[in-house]
Design a protein around this motif. Structure first.
Motif, PDB file in Angstrom:
ATOM      1  N   GLY A  57      23.587  26.354  39.218  1.00 53.02           N
ATOM      2  CA  GLY A  57      23.568  27.722  39.701  1.00 53.02           C
ATOM      3  C   GLY A  57      22.891  28.627  38.676  1.00 53.02           C
ATOM      4  N   VAL A  58      21.958  29.448  39.149  1.00 52.80           N
ATOM      5  CA  VAL A  58      21.289  30.431  38.282  1.00 52.80           C
ATOM      6  C   VAL A  58      21.799  31.815  38.685  1.00 52.80           C
ATOM      7  CG1 VAL A  58      19.094  31.264  37.379  1.00 52.80           C
ATOM      8  CG2 VAL A  58      19.245  28.957  38.315  1.00 52.80           C
ATOM      9  N   ILE A  59      22.357  32.525  37.735  1.00 51.28           N
ATOM     10  CA  ILE A  59      22.989  33.816  38.014  1.00 51.28           C
ATOM     11  C   ILE A  59      22.079  34.949  37.551  1.00 51.28           C
ATOM     12  CG2 ILE A  59      25.018  35.264  37.614  1.00 51.28           C
ATOM     13  CD1 ILE A  59      26.549  32.664  36.917  1.00 51.28           C
ATOM     14  N   GLU A 164      33.846  28.187  40.851  1.00 57.23           N
ATOM     15  CA  GLU A 164      34.864  28.656  39.906  1.00 57.23           C
ATOM     16  C   GLU A 164      34.209  29.353  38.720  1.00 57.23           C
ATOM     17  OE1 GLU A 164      38.395  25.268  40.496  1.00 57.23           O
ATOM     18  OE2 GLU A 164      37.132  25.270  38.705  1.00 57.23           O
ATOM     19  N   ARG A 165      33.177  28.743  38.187  1.00 56.10           N
ATOM     20  CA  ARG A 165      32.528  29.312  37.011  1.00 56.10           C
ATOM     21  C   ARG A 165      31.757  30.576  37.335  1.00 56.10           C
ATOM     22  NH1 ARG A 165      34.498  24.967  36.321  1.00 56.10           N
ATOM     23  NH2 ARG A 165      35.027  24.093  34.283  1.00 56.10           N
ATOM     24  N   TYR A 166      31.335  30.706  38.560  1.00 51.79           N
ATOM     25  CA  TYR A 166      30.727  31.970  38.982  1.00 51.79           C
ATOM     26  C   TYR A 166      31.779  33.079  38.952  1.00 51.79           C
ATOM     27  CZ  TYR A 166      27.745  35.087  41.837  1.00 51.79           C
ATOM     28  OH  TYR A 166      26.982  36.128  42.313  1.00 51.79           O
ATOM     29  N   THR A 167      32.983  32.783  39.439  1.00 53.97           N
ATOM     30  CA  THR A 167      34.047  33.801  39.419  1.00 53.97           C
ATOM     31  C   THR A 167      34.398  34.199  37.987  1.00 53.97           C
ATOM     32  OG1 THR A 167      35.943  32.252  39.372  1.00 53.97           O
ATOM     33  CG2 THR A 167      35.045  32.809  41.522  1.00 53.97           C
ATOM     34  N   PHE A 168      34.368  33.235  37.062  1.00 56.37           N
ATOM     35  CA  PHE A 168      34.719  33.533  35.675  1.00 56.37           C
ATOM     36  C   PHE A 168      33.745  34.523  35.047  1.00 56.37           C
ATOM     37  CE2 PHE A 168      36.428  28.898  35.361  1.00 56.37           C
ATOM     38  CZ  PHE A 168      37.514  29.247  36.150  1.00 56.37           C
ATOM     39  N   GLN A 173      35.009  44.587  39.607  1.00 58.78           N
ATOM     40  CA  GLN A 173      34.336  45.489  40.548  1.00 58.78           C
ATOM     41  C   GLN A 173      32.991  44.933  41.035  1.00 58.78           C
ATOM     42  OE1 GLN A 173      35.985  48.249  41.563  1.00 58.78           O
ATOM     43  NE2 GLN A 173      37.616  47.464  40.236  1.00 58.78           N
ATOM     44  N   SER A 174      32.740  43.668  40.747  1.00 52.79           N
ATOM     45  CA  SER A 174      31.457  43.081  41.098  1.00 52.79           C
ATOM     46  C   SER A 174      31.408  42.651  42.554  1.00 52.79           C
ATOM     47  CB  SER A 174      31.168  41.872  40.199  1.00 52.79           C
ATOM     48  OG  SER A 174      31.068  42.249  38.848  1.00 52.79           O
ATOM     49  N   ALA A 175      30.203  42.596  43.086  1.00 50.33           N
ATOM     50  CA  ALA A 175      29.949  42.065  44.423  1.00 50.33           C
ATOM     51  C   ALA A 175      28.845  41.029  44.293  1.00 50.33           C
ATOM     52  CB  ALA A 175      29.533  43.169  45.386  1.00 50.33           C
ATOM     53  N   THR A 203      40.144  27.045  45.238  1.00 50.84           N
ATOM     54  CA  THR A 203      40.153  25.673  44.738  1.00 50.84           C
ATOM     55  C   THR A 203      41.539  25.368  44.175  1.00 50.84           C
ATOM     56  OG1 THR A 203      39.483  26.278  42.488  1.00 50.84           O
ATOM     57  CG2 THR A 203      37.724  25.943  44.108  1.00 50.84           C
ATOM     58  N   TYR A 204      41.679  24.203  43.592  1.00 50.61           N
ATOM     59  CA  TYR A 204      42.963  23.806  43.010  1.00 50.61           C
ATOM     60  C   TYR A 204      43.388  24.781  41.908  1.00 50.61           C
ATOM     61  CZ  TYR A 204      46.543  20.787  40.927  1.00 50.61           C
ATOM     62  OH  TYR A 204      47.723  20.281  40.447  1.00 50.61           O
ATOM     63  N   TYR A 205      42.409  25.284  41.159  1.00 51.20           N
ATOM     64  CA  TYR A 205      42.708  26.152  40.016  1.00 51.20           C
ATOM     65  C   TYR A 205      42.483  27.641  40.283  1.00 51.20           C
ATOM     66  CZ  TYR A 205      42.871  21.842  37.291  1.00 51.20           C
ATOM     67  OH  TYR A 205      43.191  20.596  36.809  1.00 51.20           O
ATOM     68  N   VAL A 206      41.653  27.967  41.253  1.00 52.75           N
ATOM     69  CA  VAL A 206      41.286  29.368  41.506  1.00 52.75           C
ATOM     70  C   VAL A 206      41.612  29.715  42.960  1.00 52.75           C
ATOM     71  CG1 VAL A 206      39.418  31.061  41.512  1.00 52.75           C
ATOM     72  CG2 VAL A 206      39.451  29.252  39.774  1.00 52.75           C
ATOM     73  N   SER A 207      42.413  30.739  43.157  1.00 57.79           N
ATOM     74  CA  SER A 207      42.832  31.115  44.507  1.00 57.79           C
ATOM     75  C   SER A 207      41.697  31.772  45.286  1.00 57.79           C
ATOM     76  CB  SER A 207      44.011  32.080  44.447  1.00 57.79           C
ATOM     77  OG  SER A 207      43.592  33.340  43.958  1.00 57.79           O
ATOM     78  N   GLY A 208      41.832  31.773  46.601  1.00 57.24           N
ATOM     79  CA  GLY A 208      40.819  32.383  47.453  1.00 57.24           C
ATOM     80  C   GLY A 208      40.606  33.854  47.147  1.00 57.24           C
ATOM     81  N   ALA A 209      41.653  34.532  46.677  1.00 57.21           N
ATOM     82  CA  ALA A 209      41.539  35.961  46.362  1.00 57.21           C
ATOM     83  C   ALA A 209      40.497  36.219  45.275  1.00 57.21           C
ATOM     84  CB  ALA A 209      42.889  36.515  45.924  1.00 57.21           C
ATOM     85  N   ASN A 210      40.312  35.249  44.389  1.00 59.45           N
ATOM     86  CA  ASN A 210      39.332  35.412  43.317  1.00 59.45           C
ATOM     87  C   ASN A 210      37.888  35.331  43.803  1.00 59.45           C
ATOM     88  OD1 ASN A 210      41.896  34.036  41.834  1.00 59.45           O
ATOM     89  ND2 ASN A 210      40.796  35.369  40.417  1.00 59.45           N
ATOM     90  N   PHE A 211      37.719  34.870  45.043  1.00 58.28           N
ATOM     91  CA  PHE A 211      36.377  34.776  45.611  1.00 58.28           C
ATOM     92  C   PHE A 211      36.060  35.944  46.543  1.00 58.28           C
ATOM     93  CE2 PHE A 211      37.440  30.341  44.596  1.00 58.28           C
ATOM     94  CZ  PHE A 211      36.311  29.954  43.893  1.00 58.28           C
TER      95      PHE A 211
END
Length: 280
Positions: A57-59, A164-168, A173-175, A203-211
């Motif tokens: 992934g390229v951010i 997951e790493r994108y969320t981190f 306040q990001s979109a 995911t197993y470690y990150v809840s849907g709310a974080n996405f």
């Protein structure tokens, strides 16, 4: 993924939405199939180079989009008239580059080393971040065989950790948005469904709310626009690094592109587990 519902045709993105301030373009190298791995294990062929699968992934941040496309266009126009080959915008495609095909033939690019040097100079100057997920399919299948469990779907497994790493790397306040390369209708719909499932359920470690910052902004674009006059450079950079990472693990050697782009990995120089995650 047992409750996965295959969605209708995914949308494409031709403009950067005003509400989005971050975009992650995604591409892979290697294959995600596992049938060949069972044969490798039967033959104790643990060093087979085809055991690796890479998802990158390229951010990009929105601020960079004011000048980044122009810099890439200027680079292409240096090597090809109007940045085109046979009437189409040149795409920086790793497969064509390594085989010296089409726009990258010896006739078009006689001094390939200088071209790569210029390309690496460009890549070094561009503001973006990288995350790559590496799956050792041999070890993944072998470990699950020993446990008596079924291995995860390789693409799903890698995609979950990539997201997951994108969320981190996203602020509260990001979109954000995701961009995949469009291949064909059926494959796109399945991949869209997998990504959407993860975004909604987590995911197993990150809840849907974080996405929630993604809000189902998942897009699929081809290599070029419909008129062939522009390309989606975000996907081009994902392809370049994904293949460079694949070669890094296959051959245990680093190309100039890998050496240059790896400095963009999240957490560099301490990128293990952050910008570069190896899965078994």
């Amino acid at each position: 993924m047992s409750n996965l519902t295959v969605q209708s045709n995914p949308p494409s993105a031709n403009t950067w939405s005003s509400e989005v301030n971050s975009f992650m373009a995604i591409d892979e190298s290697g294959t995600s199939e596992l049938k060949s791995i069972e044969r490798m294990i039967s033959n104790s062929d643990q060093n087979n180079i085809d055991k690796w699968f890479i998802l990158t992934g390229v951010i990009f941040n929105k601020d960079a989009m004011e000048f980044l496309p122009q810099k890439i266009t200027e680079f292409k126009e240096k090597y090809w008239s109007c940045g085109e080959y046979c009437g189409k915008r040149v795409v920086l495609h790793s497969k064509e580059m390594r085989h010296r095909e089409n726009a990258f033939s010896k006739r078009c690019i006689p001094d390939y080393d200088s071209f790569i040097g210029d390309l690496c100079g460009l890549l070094e100057s561009l503001p973006f971040k990288l995350v790559s997920i590496v799956v050792d399919k041999y070890k993944h299948v072998l470990i699950n065989q020993e446990r008596g469990t079924c291995p995860y779907g390789v693409y799903e497994y890698a995609l979950a950790l990539l997201l997951e790493r994108y969320t981190f790397n996203m602020g509260s306040q990001s979109a954000g948005a995701l961009l995949f390369e469009s291949r064909n209708g059926g494959a796109d719909r399945k991949l869209y469904s997998k990504a959407l499932y993860t975004v909604k359920n987590g995911t197993y470690y990150v809840s849907g709310a974080n996405f929630n910052f993604l809000r189902e902004r998942i897009y699929f674009n081809s290599k070029r626009t419909a008129d062939n006059k522009k390309s989606y450079f975000m996907l081009e950079l994902a392809d370049l690094f994904s293949y460079a990472v694949l070669q890094h693990f296959r051959k245990n050697e680093d190309s100039k592109i890998y050496t240059t782009m790896s400095k963009k990995l999240v957490g560099y120089p301490d990128f293990d587990g952050k910008g570069l995650k190896v899965l078994y």
